[in-house]
Design an enzyme around this catalytic site. Structure first.
Site, mmCIF file in Angstrom:
data_model
loop_
_atom_site.group_PDB
_atom_site.id
_atom_site.type_symbol
_atom_site.label_atom_id
_atom_site.label_comp_id
_atom_site.label_asym_id
_atom_site.label_seq_id
_atom_site.Cartn_x
_atom_site.Cartn_y
_atom_site.Cartn_z
ATOM 1 C CB THR A 13 -3.204 3.429 -3.777
ATOM 2 O OG1 THR A 13 -3.088 4.778 -3.355
ATOM 3 C CG2 THR A 13 -2.227 2.583 -3.011
ATOM 4 N N GLY A 52 -8.797 1.771 -0.714
ATOM 5 C CA GLY A 52 -8.076 3.044 -0.702
ATOM 6 C C GLY A 52 -8.320 3.787 -2.005
ATOM 7 C CD GLU A 82 -14.627 -3.013 -2.566
ATOM 8 O OE1 GLU A 82 -15.174 -2.019 -3.080
ATOM 9 O OE2 GLU A 82 -15.066 -4.163 -2.695
ATOM 10 C CD GLU A 130 -13.323 -6.033 0.212
ATOM 11 O OE1 GLU A 130 -13.763 -5.251 1.063
ATOM 12 O OE2 GLU A 130 -12.121 -6.131 -0.070
ATOM 13 C CG ASN A 162 -12.624 6.228 4.744
ATOM 14 O OD1 ASN A 162 -11.884 5.245 4.703
ATOM 15 N ND2 ASN A 162 -13.774 6.250 4.120
ATOM 16 C CB CYS A 177 -15.468 5.358 -0.200
ATOM 17 S SG CYS A 177 -16.327 3.968 0.560
HETATM 18 P P1 NAD Z 1 -4.598 5.514 -0.069
HETATM 19 O O1 NAD Z 1 -4.762 4.768 -1.341
HETATM 20 O O2 NAD Z 1 -3.664 6.648 -0.030
HETATM 21 O O3 NAD Z 1 -4.130 4.539 1.105
HETATM 22 C C1 NAD Z 1 -4.850 3.370 1.452
HETATM 23 C C2 NAD Z 1 -3.911 2.392 2.110
HETATM 24 O O4 NAD Z 1 -2.958 1.944 1.128
HETATM 25 C C3 NAD Z 1 -3.080 2.990 3.251
HETATM 26 O O5 NAD Z 1 -2.904 2.007 4.253
HETATM 27 C C4 NAD Z 1 -1.758 3.315 2.554
HETATM 28 O O6 NAD Z 1 -0.675 3.362 3.444
HETATM 29 C C5 NAD Z 1 -1.636 2.142 1.594
HETATM 30 N N1 NAD Z 1 -0.782 2.377 0.421
HETATM 31 C C6 NAD Z 1 -0.419 3.559 -0.127
HETATM 32 N N2 NAD Z 1 0.389 3.338 -1.187
HETATM 33 C C7 NAD Z 1 0.525 2.002 -1.319
HETATM 34 C C8 NAD Z 1 1.226 1.160 -2.235
HETATM 35 N N3 NAD Z 1 1.946 1.651 -3.228
HETATM 36 N N4 NAD Z 1 1.111 -0.171 -2.077
HETATM 37 C C9 NAD Z 1 0.346 -0.695 -1.084
HETATM 38 N N5 NAD Z 1 -0.308 0.052 -0.178
HETATM 39 C C10 NAD Z 1 -0.236 1.383 -0.293
HETATM 40 O O7 NAD Z 1 -6.071 5.941 0.373
HETATM 41 P P2 NAD Z 1 -6.482 6.802 1.638
HETATM 42 O O8 NAD Z 1 -6.149 8.233 1.367
HETATM 43 O O9 NAD Z 1 -5.978 6.143 2.872
HETATM 44 O O10 NAD Z 1 -8.066 6.602 1.629
HETATM 45 C C11 NAD Z 1 -8.935 7.399 0.914
HETATM 46 C C12 NAD Z 1 -9.378 6.701 -0.355
HETATM 47 O O11 NAD Z 1 -9.947 5.449 -0.040
HETATM 48 C C13 NAD Z 1 -10.449 7.475 -1.085
HETATM 49 O O12 NAD Z 1 -10.170 7.459 -2.463
HETATM 50 C C14 NAD Z 1 -11.717 6.682 -0.798
HETATM 51 O O13 NAD Z 1 -12.730 6.805 -1.760
HETATM 52 C C15 NAD Z 1 -11.169 5.296 -0.759
HETATM 53 N N6 NAD Z 1 -12.070 4.401 -0.039
HETATM 54 C C16 NAD Z 1 -12.760 3.471 -0.762
HETATM 55 C C17 NAD Z 1 -13.659 2.614 -0.116
HETATM 56 C C18 NAD Z 1 -14.437 1.585 -0.877
HETATM 57 O O14 NAD Z 1 -15.046 0.724 -0.252
HETATM 58 N N7 NAD Z 1 -14.466 1.638 -2.188
HETATM 59 C C19 NAD Z 1 -13.820 2.723 1.268
HETATM 60 C C20 NAD Z 1 -13.104 3.682 1.959
HETATM 61 C C21 NAD Z 1 -12.214 4.516 1.302
#
Ligand code: NAD
Length: 488
Positions: free
Chosen positions: A236, A232, A254, A468, A156, A288
């Site tokens: 995950t 993410g 996060e 962080e 994002n 997020c």
């Molecule tokens: P995601 O969890 O699908 O993916 C995040 C990253 O993790 C990607 O690089 C993905 O390839 C990797 N990944 C996926 N499966 C994995 C595994 N089993 N092991 C290790 N890595 C893996 O998330 P997304 O769809 O890319 O992002 C959206 C999410 O991120 C939303 O839920 C959002 O709220 C969250 N987010 C949180 C913050 C925060 O600071 N809390 C900031 C931005 C986004």
């Protein structure tokens, strides 16, 4: 069309598999780049390179590490147009947002930690004899880098969040194996090239591309990667904790949110209406920290809601490359489908869509096959229904009325998440009282998204563990070793 490669030991490395994934420009539906379909062989190679580089990098003076990271920040700014265009086309975000927020913030992240490391000190205690067990002592803490840090980021805010992890890891003397999202890999690729040009030694920063289930999982499970910083989704994060927990890795997670925006009757609506529109829809709601639940005190609902809807309707949805666009494309067709499934669910659950909910009528020909959705306001849903409980992560906000402060807090805290909240009120005492009672890592009062980089950042409950930002990030990436010197 760009064919990306991994960045390992300052070299462009093709994937061992020889396979590539399609990276689509979501505004057009066309192929934008080909991304290495990496696997654990590529991760092994990157970890090997990072482990080899670690003694040299951790032994490099903080001043020199700082100089190199500052140079990298300068290069991002010198190449601003290239970073901005690629970030916008890869992600679908308005070019104005990439130029005004994402890319400048990536440079700021590097500068912040490059200079923080020059000022960081560790504590020393002249220990009282009674506490020390009879003798006097000086007890001090040494902060030592952990080794190879694994940094995994989402799509994002691609470069912003990528650098938010990499900068403190490198500044504190760790070497890094990082993975950007497979949906938005291009600016991470450009960062690797800039890092080489900035003079970072080979192996200090390594970037492996590919799917989370292959590359991300291999980084998390790798025995020579003792620290994982992940941003993410919550699901995950749970999987990562399951693997990394028994390996006793240092973990920062996060995760997702279902953030409340709370408007009290005494709020200044001239400020609150535009503030709430921004908190709901910035970056197509794909931040997020966006507020997906808009809690409005019932006595001000009739004054607030028409103005909020009118301002939402006025947002210009369209070509992300148009400088006047407010709302660009949703990151992917698959994500758009997920958001739309929640709109269908909202109707099933008895909600009413006050505006939005469809693709815009008029799009330029270039964007006819893009993934677009008008910003959407829903009303009439109970706080505990699925639409008000599950993260949607798109330009969709659900309005929930409340009668008094206690009810607002009960609704706000009534989800599994606890990432952030924003509160709009003119009553200073109420603002502090409510902030203390909200279960959230960050609370904004009469503003949204502003944050000093020195404060700890992160969520509570299902929004994550670890903090962080500021010194918390420096501490995360270092071991705190106590050294006790007996004075006889
Ligand atoms: P995601 O969890 O699908 O993916 C995040 C990253 O993790 C990607 O690089 C993905 O390839 C990797 N990944 C996926 N499966 C994995 C595994 N089993 N092991 C290790 N890595 C893996 O998330 P997304 O769809 O890319 O992002 C959206 C999410 O991120 C939303 O839920 C959002 O709220 C969250 N987010 C949180 C913050 C925060 O600071 N809390 C900031 C931005 C986004």
């Amino acid at each position: 069309m760009l064919r990306l490669s991994h960045f390992i030991s300052n070299r462009d490395e093709p994937p061992r598999s020889g396979a590539y994934l399609d990276d689509i420009d979501p505004a057009t539906g066309e192929l934008f780049s080909e991304v290495p379909d990496g696997d654990e062989r590529d991760v092994d190679m990157a970890v090997e390179a990072a482990a080899r580089a670690f003694p040299g990098w951790s032994g490099t003076s903080a001043a020199e590490r700082s100089r190199l990271l500052l140079r990298l920040a300068d290069l991002i700014e010198e190449r601003l147009d290239e970073f901005v265009l690629n970030e916008s086309m890869d992600n679908g975000k308005p070019v104005a947002l990439a130029r005004g927020l994402d890319i400048p913030r990536a440079a700021a992240n590097l500068r912040f930690f490059a200079t923080a490391i020059l000022h960081w000190s560790s504590a020393s205690h002249a220990t009282d004899a009674a506490v020390a067990g009879g003798g006097r002592a000086i007890n001090y803490t040494l902060h030592t880098p952990r080794g190879v840090a694994g940094c995994i980021s989402p799509w994002n805010l691609p470069l912003y969040l990528f650098t938010w992890k990499i900068a403190p890891a490198l500044a504190t003397g760790n070497t890094v194996v990082a993975k950007p999202s497979e949906l938005t890999p291009v600016t991470a690729y450009l960062l690797g090239l800039a890092a080489r040009d900035a003079g970072l030694p080979p192996g200090v920063l390594n970037i492996v591309h590919g799917l989370g289930a292959k590359v991300g999982a291999a980084i998390v499970a790798h025995p020579r990667v003792p620290a994982i910083s992940f941003t993410g989704g919550t699901r995950t994060g749970r999987e990562i904790a399951r693997v990394a927990g028994p390996m006793f890795k240092k973990l920062s997670l996060e995760l997702g949110g279902k953030n409340p925006t709370i408007v009290f009757a005494d709020a200044d609506l001239k400020q609150a209406v535009p503030g709430c529109v921004r908190a709901s829809f910035a970056n197509q709601g794909e931040v997020c920290l966006c507020g997906e639940r808009l809690l409005v005190q019932r006595s001000v609902l009739d004054a607030f809601l028409p103005r909020f809807v009118e301002r939402t309707r006025a947002l210009r949805v369209g070509d992300p490359l148009e400088p006047t666009t407010d709302q660009g494309a949703i990151v992917s067709k698959a994500h758009l489908d997920k958001i739309r499934s929640y709109l269908a669910l909202a109707r099933e659950e008895g909600g009413e869509i006050l505006c939005g909910g469809e693709a815009p009528d008029r799009l330029p020909p270039r964007c006819e096959h893009g993934a677009f959705l008008e910003p959407t306001v829903i009303t009439g849903l109970a706080p505990d229904c699925r639409v008000n409980q599950e993260e949607i992560f798109g330009p969709v906000v659900s309005v929930i009325p409340f009668d008094d402060e206690d009810e607002a807090i009960a609704i706000a805290n009534g989800t599994p998440y606890g990432l952030s909240a924003s509160v709009w009120t003119s009553d200073l005492t109420r603002a502090h009282r409510v902030a203390a009672r909200l279960e959230a890592g960050t609370v904004w009062i009469n503003t949204w998204l502003l944050r000093d980089l020195r404060v700890p950042f992160g969520g509570v409950k299902a929004s994550g563990v670890g903090r962080e930002g500021g010194e918390d990030a420096l501490r995360f990436f270092t071991e705190s070793k106590n050294v006790c010197v007996g004075l006889g």
